[in-house]
Design a protein around this motif. Structure first.
Motif, mmCIF file in Angstrom:
data_model
loop_
_atom_site.group_PDB
_atom_site.id
_atom_site.type_symbol
_atom_site.label_atom_id
_atom_site.label_comp_id
_atom_site.label_asym_id
_atom_site.label_seq_id
_atom_site.Cartn_x
_atom_site.Cartn_y
_atom_site.Cartn_z
ATOM 1 N N TRP A 437 0.660 -1.270 -0.096
ATOM 2 C CA TRP A 437 -0.046 0.189 -0.116
ATOM 3 C C TRP A 437 0.717 1.419 0.366
ATOM 4 O O TRP A 437 1.011 2.644 -0.651
ATOM 5 N N PHE A 438 1.925 1.271 1.280
ATOM 6 C CA PHE A 438 2.829 2.574 0.998
ATOM 7 C C PHE A 438 3.593 2.772 -0.375
ATOM 8 O O PHE A 438 3.643 3.493 -1.018
ATOM 9 N N LEU A 439 3.797 1.901 -1.450
ATOM 10 C CA LEU A 439 5.070 1.574 -1.823
ATOM 11 C C LEU A 439 3.840 2.502 -3.335
ATOM 12 O O LEU A 439 3.927 3.219 -4.350
ATOM 13 N N ASN A 440 2.344 1.514 -3.191
ATOM 14 C CA ASN A 440 1.390 1.777 -4.368
ATOM 15 C C ASN A 440 1.106 3.208 -4.643
ATOM 16 O O ASN A 440 1.176 4.323 -5.841
ATOM 17 N N GLN A 441 0.993 3.870 -3.651
ATOM 18 C CA GLN A 441 0.802 5.947 -3.012
ATOM 19 C C GLN A 441 1.618 5.835 -3.538
ATOM 20 O O GLN A 441 1.588 7.394 -3.578
ATOM 21 N N CYS A 442 3.195 5.742 -2.491
ATOM 22 C CA CYS A 442 4.558 6.872 -2.583
ATOM 23 C C CYS A 442 5.658 5.911 -3.451
ATOM 24 O O CYS A 442 6.738 7.004 -3.164
ATOM 25 N N TRP A 443 5.573 6.146 -4.307
ATOM 26 C CA TRP A 443 7.244 4.749 -5.005
ATOM 27 C C TRP A 443 7.389 6.392 -5.972
ATOM 28 O O TRP A 443 6.676 6.958 -6.052
ATOM 29 N N ILE A 444 8.608 6.610 -6.295
ATOM 30 C CA ILE A 444 9.068 7.385 -6.431
ATOM 31 C C ILE A 444 10.221 7.316 -7.448
ATOM 32 O O ILE A 444 9.725 5.536 -8.192
ATOM 33 N N LEU A 445 9.861 7.637 -9.027
ATOM 34 C CA LEU A 445 10.342 7.438 -10.041
ATOM 35 C C LEU A 445 12.220 7.310 -10.536
ATOM 36 O O LEU A 445 11.955 7.120 -11.558
ATOM 37 N N GLY A 446 12.822 8.178 -10.190
ATOM 38 C CA GLY A 446 13.597 8.383 -10.241
ATOM 39 C C GLY A 446 14.145 9.851 -11.459
ATOM 40 O O GLY A 446 12.947 10.294 -11.508
ATOM 41 N N GLU A 447 15.073 9.282 -11.753
ATOM 42 C CA GLU A 447 16.020 10.842 -12.791
ATOM 43 C C GLU A 447 14.833 10.903 -14.028
ATOM 44 O O GLU A 447 15.583 11.331 -14.718
ATOM 45 N N GLU A 448 14.646 9.391 -13.958
ATOM 46 C CA GLU A 448 14.086 8.955 -15.897
ATOM 47 C C GLU A 448 12.536 9.700 -16.112
ATOM 48 O O GLU A 448 11.612 9.424 -16.954
ATOM 49 N N MET A 449 12.144 9.983 -14.976
ATOM 50 C CA MET A 449 10.705 10.460 -14.326
ATOM 51 C C MET A 449 10.484 11.644 -16.173
ATOM 52 O O MET A 449 11.061 12.685 -16.191
ATOM 53 N N ASP A 450 9.003 11.407 -16.636
ATOM 54 C CA ASP A 450 8.825 12.405 -17.444
ATOM 55 C C ASP A 450 8.251 13.875 -16.667
ATOM 56 O O ASP A 450 8.029 13.427 -15.602
ATOM 57 N N ASP A 451 8.033 14.939 -17.338
ATOM 58 C CA ASP A 451 7.755 16.316 -16.135
ATOM 59 C C ASP A 451 5.891 16.031 -16.065
ATOM 60 O O ASP A 451 5.652 16.936 -15.385
ATOM 61 N N ASP A 452 5.719 14.542 -16.442
ATOM 62 C CA ASP A 452 3.862 14.992 -16.473
ATOM 63 C C ASP A 452 4.013 14.902 -15.563
ATOM 64 O O ASP A 452 2.477 15.066 -14.764
ATOM 65 N N VAL A 453 4.372 13.806 -14.646
ATOM 66 C CA VAL A 453 3.795 13.081 -13.257
ATOM 67 C C VAL A 453 4.619 14.144 -12.151
ATOM 68 O O VAL A 453 4.820 13.556 -11.344
#
Length: 610
Positions: A437-453
């Motif tokens: 539950w914690f990871l599904n709600q609050c996991w991070i995407l790192g340096e490669e994430m798109d600016d839309d998120v």
């Protein structure tokens, strides 16, 4: 005397029975058909267009037809009255009929002339009669409408008083959900004895007055169970309980069900032209329900001497918007007023901190009761009694300690563990679900994430930063486990938590989704022992700190790009140049300036690599 056949022979019964039915008069078309008897007793028709037309009950007919119809009617009447011996002659001939008719008209005319002086008498009497009838109708309608209104108001209060009598259906429904028997009081083998149970019992049975109460604690700590236990001890007498809802219309319906109040929807006063309550918002209907409840509370105080108790469960489900805050303010105003006059005691049960934060602004008679997890000894004792009830076995002390180390003293978790044959496996499942539950709600995407998120990643990265701060705070604590009390979870003050996250608005949402919790002392910690275990596992992963730092840098870069505006001149691309010159008054060129762009270091390195 002449007969209707034009002769002096009297009309006998046999001759009247042989009369044919009268034919349709065609004099309206200037055609007259007359019937003349023959010596054999039969009739023959003859045509006459010169007959004089007279006015009778039907449209214009001739004189002969009118006489004949009158004679036939009289003969038929005499036949009916005379019986089988035959009837008498017709009482009048043509001349006598005209004279009798004339004399009757003269009598009527003379009588009308005699009463000509009293022409307004009958009219005035009819007017008076109509006025009296109208007044009587209106008076009866008004009396019936007034009587119905008085009865309806009395019935509303009676129904609301019945809602607080023993045997409340709300208590039965809640008791079934908690697997309690409302007849047999719960003993210590079923529910663990809480330190706050005695206080809750005193509030619910009406012996503790002068304040309204806010129960605040995490989900599954046993707040609702304690209230239901206290209600069962008095069989729900003088208590009404309802579940809150985010929609005010649904909250209105649930309040009406708990109080047995129909909001005048069953009123039929419109039949008596009595206008009922006007259509309004749900908030105004709730105010009307509280007005009626106040009258019932006044009666009860005079009769019983104890206040009513109204329990609003799951108040955290109200939305933190204008409608939700208005409703909460309305409830608090009534709770303050009733607590001061000992009319009613309001109990508000909430899982989230924002309800306390809202009520704190206007509170003068509010008492806050924090419902926490069980201590280690009481949790193990409760687990042991649960196990004896469901499986008739007594688990070992080591197994009980392992269960507590994994799930803590949360009653919701202990109940699930005690119902399963393999307790340790259920403990591992609970920890895994909390981590997921914690990871599904609050996991991070790192340096490669798109600016839309980026907005969602701001929310997730702030939670990860706070979770890491709690794990680091736990490492700095000298004592994290007590042999008697059990787990001592790390906690951070609310203002400091907002400083760590660099955001002040996210913490309330984390509290609502049961990741972090805020107690009545404004201290932030993990929502439960399994959630703290999830924080430790996530933050102890290899490379987590670098991954979190890269995510934060990416968010900063995206925000920086959003704040930066870049201006380029296309003519200077690919070693383009601008030439400027200045001239004097005579038009001679005095100075020339050339502008060009030099390649930067990164471009030089790229060209060198090529």
């Amino acid at each position: 005397m002449k007969s209707w056949l034009g002769s002096s022979a009297p009309l006998s019964l046999s001759s009247t029975r042989s009369l044919p039915p009268p034919a349709q008069c065609l004099c309206i078309r200037a055609i007259h058909i007359s019937f003349n008897p023959t010596p054999s007793g039969r009739f023959s028709s003859s045509h006459s267009s010169s007959s004089r037309l007279i006015q009778s009950r039907r449209p214009w007919i001739c004189n002969d037809c009118a006489k004949r119809r009158a004679q036939v009617r009289w003969a038929t009447l005499q036949t009916t009255n005379a019986g089988p011996q035959g009837g008498p002659n017709l009482p009048f001939n043509d001349e006598e009929g005209e004279e009798n008719g004339r004399s009757k008209n003269e009598k009527k005319g003379g009588k009308g002339k005699q009463n000509g002086d009293d022409g307004w008498g009958p009219t005035a009497f009819k007017m008076f009669e109509s006025a009296l009838t109208t007044f009587a109708s209106i008076a009866i309608l008004g009396a019936v409408g007034y009587s119905y209104t008085r009865y309806y108001k009395w019935n509303v209060l009676r129904k609301m008083e019945n809602a607080f009598k023993p045997g409340d259906p709300v208590l039965d429904l809640a008791a079934r959900g908690k697997e309690m028997d409302k007849v047999n009081l719960p003993d210590e083998t079923h529910w663990v004895t809480r330190d706050d149970q005695e206080k809750i019992d005193a509030i619910v049975n009406g012996t503790r007055t002068g304040a309204y109460h806010l129960l605040i604690g995490e989900k599954g700590t046993g707040k609702s169970s304690m209230l239901i236990d206290a209600m069962a001890k008095i069989d729900g007498e003088g208590v009404a309980m309802l579940e809150a809802h985010a929609d005010l219309e649904i909250f209105r319906v649930r309040l009406g069900k708990a109080l047995d109040f129909e909001y005048h929807e069953d009123n039929i006063g419109s039949l008596f032209s009595i206008r009922g309550p006007r259509d309004a918002s749900a908030l105004l209907d709730i105010e009307r329900a509280f007005n009626k409840l106040e009258k019932v509370a006044l009666r009860r105080r005079d009769k019983v001497g104890r206040p009513l108790v109204i329990i609003i469960n799951s108040a955290h489900l109200l939305r933190d918007d204008d409608d939700g805050r208005d409703l909460l303010e309305l409830i608090q105003q009534r709770a303050e007023q009733w607590a001061a006059s000992n009319l009613a005691t309001m109990i508000i049960n909430s899982d989230d901190y924002w309800v306390y934060e809202r009520l704190k602004q206007l509170a003068t008679r509010m008492e806050v009761t924090a419902i926490m997890d069980l201590s280690k000894q009481k949790a193990m004792q409760a687990l042991k009694r649960f196990r004896l009830k469901y499986y008739n076995e007594e688990p070992s002390l080591s197994v009980l300690e392992q269960v507590y180390d994994k799930v803590g003293g949360r009653l919701n978790y202990l109940n699930r563990v005690a119902r399963n044959p393999n307790m340790l496996k259920v403990c591992d499942d609970i920890n895994h679900k909390e981590k997921t539950w914690f990871l599904n709600q609050c996991w991070i995407l790192g340096e490669e994430m798109d600016d839309d998120v980026m907005d969602q990643q701001k929310y997730a990265s702030a939670a990860m930063v706070l979770a890491k701060a709690l794990v680091d705070r736990e490492k700095d604590m000298t004592k994290t486990y007590d042999p008697e009390l059990g787990h001592i979870l790390p906690q951070i003050p609310l203002h400091e938590a907002r400083q760590i996250m660099t955001r002040a608005d996210f913490i309330q949402s984390y509290d609502h989704i049961n990741i972090f919790t805020i107690d009545s002392n404004a201290m932030v910690r993990a929502d439960s022992v399994p959630m703290q275990n999830a924080f430790r596992e996530v933050c102890s992963q290899e490379g987590f700190e670098e991954f979190l730092e890269a995510t934060l840098d990416r968010i900063s870069a995206i925000e920086s790009l959003g704040r930066t505006r870049e201006i380029t001149i296309k003519d200077l691309w690919n070693k383009g140049k601008y030439h400027f010159s200045t001239t004097n008054a005579r038009g001679n060129v005095e100075r020339k300036v050339t502008m060009e762009v030099e390649a930067g270091k990164e471009e030089e390195e790229e060209e060198a690599e090529r």
